[in-house]
Design an enzyme around this catalytic site. Structure first.
Site: not given
Lengths: 572, 194
Positions: A481, A169, A119-120, A57
């Site tokens: 760097m 949802k 969950f999640q 993502e």
């Protein structure tokens, strides 16, 4: 699009309809449990709303960002709840720092489960609160269309930035009549400044008229406001040299005689010295970041300051302005220009030319470097071979600064780079996003071996979508760097900077990406032409000198004129 | 208390949309920008969609303006004003529970309360609650007076401010009221956005 009259739609379909009405035709995302209803609705909209499946993502948020920077339109990314949403975080913070307009849509656990550690489940509006311009948790399907419209409005207006819309949802599954809110968005607390007041314009004009050593500091805001012509007219009529910020590159064509190069930590000496000696700074759409000012106590001490920016809170934040104007740059300059009187500053410009001459003597390209390949050479050759007209998207580090120094940009929005946040891993996915926004442009992702490995999984995305992006890996087997800082400030203790890398060409083979490896300067042209000849992703690995330095360098916190310079050829 | 320099304090008044999560946004902003604030109060106004915040800052007006311009960037913040030297009314409310278990302390409490805009709102055999309303400095002074009696617990609401006369900090509300109402109408159900 559906007929508007009395149409009952699911929340998931309302998201699609709303995106279409906002002019979206591509979104970057990754499915998961809490966003599944929205992915299901996508099947009805496939032809008008293309979904790009990323591999992580973070890639989706950088792609949306790259799309936004290349086009000036809002980029869209989409992810599921919990880990999907938290993976967007780096991309949102990157977009926030560089004022890039993106809208992120995330799934959330159903409303009854919110707060139960389901969950999640993650409190995504909480997590992203400080790194978004605004965010929403939509708890009623009837609010959805309006909220999405509001999100786009906030993302693209004023000082642009990322906006996140978290949709549980059950809200995606709930049905309601779909009514697209026509007319303007009404937000009582959101009213970005627009025009300047007459007395502000007059005060600015007075300072310009009195100045003998003026300089324009040209920032990203010029590009976002579309004020390139106005800035050019200001510079030409009043004969004011123009110094660019990293994100301001392209705000004025770099071959323009008044453009004196980038400013700041790795800016041109001519720019930094001019700022320190100037008697007037005209700061346009820039925010005096510490990387451009160095030590604030000694910064441009002789100069009065005009600061024009759309974000009022930027004015007087780091540098006190004598005239501070909060407004849209194009609008303000359009107010100012009719009253501007022509001027010339031959002595001042002559002085800057001398510095420029001294800089070109120290140019690394003028050095004999037999047997080794330098990043500056690679960048400069890519510049030549692309006619100086490609969109380049960089990662972060030495190659980024050398791109800024050795790839002059003529047009706005042709250098896309993470300036404020300095996000490694940005370059490659942002280049993919840029290609979706500008399919007819030649796109080069110029990335280091370190940063590329942070998001190289998106090679699969590039192949799946056959995205014509050329990847140029500048491989010095170092985090260059950081190594440079270790060399200068930590007595060459190269702690955790040497890298054992994979064989990038074999890796490209595994993904099915045509590739070349370049170790000599005379191989560059062939390789670049090879990449240009392929309609799809390509990868070129440039194996460069391991311990290259980027000069000039203003050490962090040092005075802007206190630059470490490369010695002239023949000197030490 | 000698170390409290009332003069150095500046007040920021903010009108905010009365929606869930707004206080969180403001708290987050202060934390993120490392703004040091002295007190913050939020309360309803006569308009149901709008709350009013009074923020006391122990710093100069320049600092307060920095806070104000940052607050103004929050989408849910409708208007922000810095009250610096202009004449205004400010009030803080303190509830102070003190020992009340002997004749001496009872007498002292009554005597002190007579000299201040304070009153005893609850009396029991062991403790009493004093309610004190006033400016910040007079409350500080009062607290020092009752401290020797023995403070058991104490709570203050923080300062609220309002400009005197026609110094109306709700200035834009006349123009904006229509906007606020239209906005809340447009959202089919009020206050669902975080």
């Amino acid at each position: 699009m559906v007929e508007e009259a009395m149409m009952k739609l699911k929340g998931s379909e309302i998201i699609m309809e709303s995106l279409l009405r906002e002019g979206v035709d591509v979104m970057f995302g990754y499915p998961g449990g809490a966003i599944l209803p929205t992915y299901d609705a996508m099947s009805l909209y496939e032809e008008r709303l293309h979904h790009v499946l990323v591999r992580h993502e973070q890639g989706a948020s950088h792609m949306a960002d790259g799309y936004a920077r290349a086009t000036g339109e809002v980029g869209v990314c989409i992810a599921t709840s919990g880990p999907g949403a938290t993976n967007l975080v780096t991309g949102l913070a990157t977009a926030m720092m560089d004022s890039s307009p993106i809208v992120a849509i995330t799934g959330q656990v159903p409303i009854p489960a919110i707060g139960s550690d389901a969950f999640q489940e993650t409190d995504v509006t909480g997590v992203t609160l400080p790194i978004t311009k605004h965010n929403y948790l939509v708890t009623d399907v009837r609010d959805l269309a309006y909220t999405i419209k509001e999100a786009f409005h906030i993302a693209r207006t004023g000082r642009p930035g990322p906006v996140l819309v978290d949709v549980p949802k059950d809200v995606q599954n709930a049905e309601t009549e779909f009514v697209w809110p026509e007319g303007d968005i009404v937000l009582p607390g959101y009213d970005p400044p627009w025009a300047a007041q007459t007395h502000e314009i007059d005060a600015a004009l007075r300072l310009i008229a009195e100045a003998e050593r003026p300089i324009i500091l040209a920032g990203h805001g010029i590009i976002m406001s579309g004020a390139m012509n106005e800035v050019r007219e200001l510079a030409e009529r009043a004969q004011i040299p123009v110094s660019l910020t990293l994100l301001g590159k392209g705000a004025m064509p770099e071959d323009h005689p008044l453009v004196i190069g980038m400013m700041g930590m790795h800016g041109e000496a001519s720019s930094n010295l001019a700022i320190q000696e100037a008697d007037l700074l005209i700061a346009l759409g820039m925010r005096f970041d510490d990387r451009v000012t160095g030590n604030l106590k000694t910064y441009a001490q002789n100069a009065r300051k005009i600061h024009i920016d759309i974000d009022r809170s930027e004015i007087n934040k780091n540098v006190k302005a004598d005239v501070g104007i909060a407004g849209d740059l194009k609008t303000v300059l359009t107010q100012l220009l009719p009253k501007l009187e022509g001027k010339s500053h031959p002595a001042w410009i002559g002085r800057i030319r001398d510095w420029l001459e001294d800089s070109s003597e120290r140019d690394i390209l003028n050095y004999e470097t037999p047997g080794i390949l330098l990043t500056a050479q690679v960048v400069n050759d890519i510049w030549k071979l692309t006619g100086g007209d490609a969109i380049t998207v960089t990662d972060v580090g030495q190659h980024q600064m050398l791109e800024a120094q050795y790839y002059p940009h003529q047009r706005p929005a042709t250098l896309l780079t993470s300036g404020g946040l300095g996000t490694m891993g940005f370059g490659f996915p942002a280049a993919i996003g840029a290609k979706f926004g500008k399919p007819d442009e030649e796109i080069w992702a110029i990335v280091g071996d370190g940063g590329f490995q942070m998001t190289l999984c998106e090679m699969a995305t590039a192949v799946q979508e056959n995205v014509n992006v050329n990847i140029a890996i500048i491989n010095n087997n170092f985090l260059g760097m950081v190594r440079q800082w270790q060399e200068l400030f930590f007595e060459k203790r190269y702690q955790a900077t040497p890298m054992v890398n994979p064989d990038f060409c074999k890796l490209a083979d595994a993904y099915g990406i045509p590739n070349r490896c370049v170790t000599q300067r005379d191989e560059i042209e062939d390789a670049v032409r090879f990449a240009q000849g392929i309609d799809g992703p390509t990868l070129i690995e440039f194996v460069v000198e391991k311990e290259e330095m980027v000069y000039p360098m203003v050490p962090a916190g040092a005075d802007l004129h206190d630059m470490k310079r490369r010695p002239k050829p023949g000197e030490a | 208390m000698a170390e409290v320099k009332i003069d150095s304090k500046v007040t920021v008044v903010a009108l905010v949309e009365n929606e869930p999560g707004v206080l969180n946004r403001i708290a987050s902003l202060f934390r993120r920008r490392a703004f040091n604030i002295d007190s913050l109060t939020v309360g309803r106004t006569h308009r149901p969609h709008i709350s009013r915040m009074t923020i006391r800052v122990d710093a100069g007006p320049e600092y307060a303006r920095k806070i104000a311009t940052n607050l103004q960037k929050l989408v849910n913040v409708i208007d922000v004003r810095v009250i610096d030297n202009e004449p205004h009314v400010e009030r803080d409310l303190a509830l102070i529970k003190v020992r009340n278990d002997d004749a001496d302390s009872r007498n002292t409490i009554t005597e002190i309360c007579d000299r201040y805009p304070a009153r005893i709102v609850d009396v029991g055999p062991k403790v009493a609650i004093i309610e004190m309303v006033g400016t910040e400095d007079i409350i500080e002074e009062f607290i020092e007076q009752v401290r020797p009696i023995g403070i058991v617990e104490m709570i203050r609401t923080g300062v609220v401010s309002m400009g005197r006369g026609t110094r109306i900090h709700d200035t834009n509300f006349i123009n904006r009221r229509a906007l606020v109402e239209a906005a809340s109408k447009a959202r089919s159900s009020n206050g669902h956005n975080v």
